[in-house]
Each structure stands twice: as structure tokens, then as C-alpha cells.
Scaffold this active site. Structure first.
Site, mmCIF file in Angstrom:
data_model
loop_
_atom_site.group_PDB
_atom_site.id
_atom_site.type_symbol
_atom_site.label_atom_id
_atom_site.label_comp_id
_atom_site.label_asym_id
_atom_site.label_seq_id
_atom_site.Cartn_x
_atom_site.Cartn_y
_atom_site.Cartn_z
ATOM 1 N N HIS A 71 -0.757 2.747 6.389
ATOM 2 C CA HIS A 71 0.459 3.538 6.206
ATOM 3 C C HIS A 71 1.442 3.301 7.348
ATOM 4 O O HIS A 71 1.046 3.202 8.510
ATOM 5 C CB HIS A 71 0.129 5.032 6.139
ATOM 6 C CG HIS A 71 -0.693 5.409 4.945
ATOM 7 N ND1 HIS A 71 -2.051 5.221 4.889
ATOM 8 C CD2 HIS A 71 -0.327 5.941 3.748
ATOM 9 C CE1 HIS A 71 -2.504 5.631 3.713
ATOM 10 N NE2 HIS A 71 -1.481 6.067 3.005
ATOM 11 N N ASP A 90 1.947 2.021 2.940
ATOM 12 C CA ASP A 90 2.499 3.061 2.079
ATOM 13 C C ASP A 90 3.308 4.091 2.866
ATOM 14 O O ASP A 90 3.140 4.263 4.072
ATOM 15 C CB ASP A 90 1.363 3.810 1.360
ATOM 16 C CG ASP A 90 0.731 3.002 0.246
ATOM 17 O OD1 ASP A 90 1.026 1.795 0.142
ATOM 18 O OD2 ASP A 90 -0.068 3.584 -0.502
#
Length: 271
Positions: A208, A63
Site C-alpha cells: 500500500h 493500493d
């Protein structure tokens, strides 16, 4: 309050967790510290080898990117293990770093939506949500000629209304079942241990590649891939990105997705 369910896409079970609003969370933090695991599922048949068909599958997702430093490093680690993952990208970052975005797609990874500017989508009106999604889709169309089919809401914040709006736009809401909690001030080893210990067949892993310093995530990813590969896991992207053969001029104030239409002459374009 947590509500869980299952969506189906190309034979893959996706965990969907709907969460009520609560206190403010760190960027991309899961709403719950212990999100439920998805049921074990058989991987899609992509190889005639019986051993390959029976191998458990894990879906690695990233992400908050693309990031000009950490995304290429993560791509290198994935490539060194012959693994493809799924990147839930922020539309404004796609515009800022188009070359990095193209590298994601050229490497064969799935690219999906994480909103235009990482806002809490549960606070949006329907029209604001439509405009935000259209703008993010337009960035993908412009940079990589792709349309996303899945959306991961920032902060894991979701409700039934948001899920309904996403369905109207032909988007599936995709959450996660296992997280490395790499937004916390923990070591690469701790990130890896959280993932490796939490993974089950069919797990969707949250990591991430943007949103902050991710050098520990890069290191942790190498450990995760080595240990899960040794344990017999295989890795696949989740969701598909659809090709776009014709570039469409998208307007800020004119709904143009998923059926793009020409801008009215007097409508400001998204630049």
C-alpha cells in the site's frame, strides 16, 4: 467461500480470487490470510538475452493512493532499483493529489482503478457500480489522460455479479497472491519477510502507498527489492493503461464509460 480463476492480458497470467461477503475487514485487507498462489508462468519476452527471458517475474502492486507523502517515497525506491510496478488508485485521491498521480505515470508505472472512494463494491447496485467506475475513470482521464483496463475491488471483496459488471465495462478484476499485510501493526522487516517468503514466479504482491501511515512499507520495499533481485527475480507492471487523446466532460448521473458521450445540457457535471 473462495473461488479462483485465471484471466489473460497481454500474455500475463493474473490471479483472480472471488470472495463471498463476510465480516468487515481493515482497509485493503485480503479476504483470506492465505490467498492461493498463481501457477508459474513464463515472463513476456522483452529481451533477446536468454537469461533475461528465463528470469522469474514478480508483479508489485500498490493500493489506496496516491498519497502526497508515501507515494513519492515509494516511487523513489522503485526508481533506485529500476523497477516498474502497478498502482491501483482511488479516484477521489487522484482528484485530491493530481501532481502525485502524474508522477506515477511519468515514471512509467501502470495506473489502474481501486474504486472512487474505497467502498465495498459488492454492496453496490449495477448502476452505482457503473457510476463509481465512470467517475474514477474520468479522474484518470482528466489528470493523466489514461484509461484503466483493470480494477482491484477494495477489501478484496468480490462476487460473480461484480465480475460480470466489470467485464461489461472492459475491466479485468485483479487480485493478489502474496501480501505484505502492511495494514497491520508490524515492522518493516516483518512486512518484507512476508513478501519474500511468499513470492513464487508470477506472484502478484500486495502493498500500500495510501490508506494510512506507510513509512514501514517504504522501508520494507527496499528490502524486498534487494532480496528478490539477488534471488534472480525481475519486476514488471501488470495490466496496461490506455492513452486518451481527447478529454471528455463526464456527468455524475450519466453513464459515460467506456464509450464517453457528451453530457446532456441539464445533467450536473462531476466537479
Amino acid at each position: 467461500m473462495i473461488r479462483s480463476g485465471v484471466l489473460w492480458s497481454t500474455g500475463v497470467t493474473l490471479l483472480v480470487v472471488s470472495l463471498g461477503l463476510g465480516s468487515t475487514l481493515p482497509p485493503s485487507a485480503p479476504r483470506s490470510s492465505s490467498p492461493p498462489s498463481p501457477p508459474a508462468v513464463s515472463p513476456p519476452v522483452a529481451n533477446a538475452d536468454p537469461a533475461a527471458r528465463s528470469a522469474p517475474v514478480v508483479y508489485l502492486t500498490f493500493d489506496d493512493g496516491p498519497h502526497p507523502v508515501y507515494t513519492p517515497q515509494i516511487l523513489e525506491v522503485l526508481a533506485s532499483h529500476g523497477v516498474r510496478g502497478t498502482f491501483f488508485v482511488v479516484g477521489s485521491m487522484v482528484r485530491n493529489w493530481p501532481d502525485t498521480t502524474r508522477r506515477i505515470v511519468e515514471a512509467g508505472h501502470s495506473i489502474q482503478l481501486h474504486s472512487w472512494r474505497h467502498g465495498n463494491l459488492t454492496k453496490f447496485t449495477r448502476q452505482e457500480f457503473i457510476a463509481d467506475t465512470a467517475r474514477a475513470q474520468a479522474a484518470l482521464a482528466e489528470v493523466v489522460s489514461k484509461r484503466a483496463t483493470c480494477l482491484r475491488p477494495p477489501y478484496g471483496m468480490m462476487n460473480a455479479q461484480l465480475e460480470e459488471w466489470a467485464t461489461e465495462l472492459d475491466l479485468k478484476m485483479v487480485m493478489w497472491s502474496t501480501s505484505g499485510a502492511d495494514w497491520l501493526d508490524i515492522s518493516a522487516s516483518q512486512i518484507a519477510r512476508r513478501v519474500v517468503n511468499g513470492v513464487r514466479p508470477g506472484s502478484v504482491v500486495l502493498l500500500h502507498d495510501g490508506g494510512g501511515p506507510r513509512h514501514r512499507t517504504v522501508t520494507a520495499l527496499g528490502i524486498i527489492l534487494e532480496e528478490l533481485t539477488e534471488a534472480g527475480y525481475r519486476f514488471r507492471p501488470i495490466c496496461s493503461s490506455l492513452p486518451i487523446t481527447e478529454q471528455i466532460r463526464v456527468c455524475r448521473d450519466f453513464y459515460a464509460w467506456p464509450a464517453p458521450r457528451p453530457c446532456p445540457d441539464d445533467s450536473p457535471t462531476d466537479t
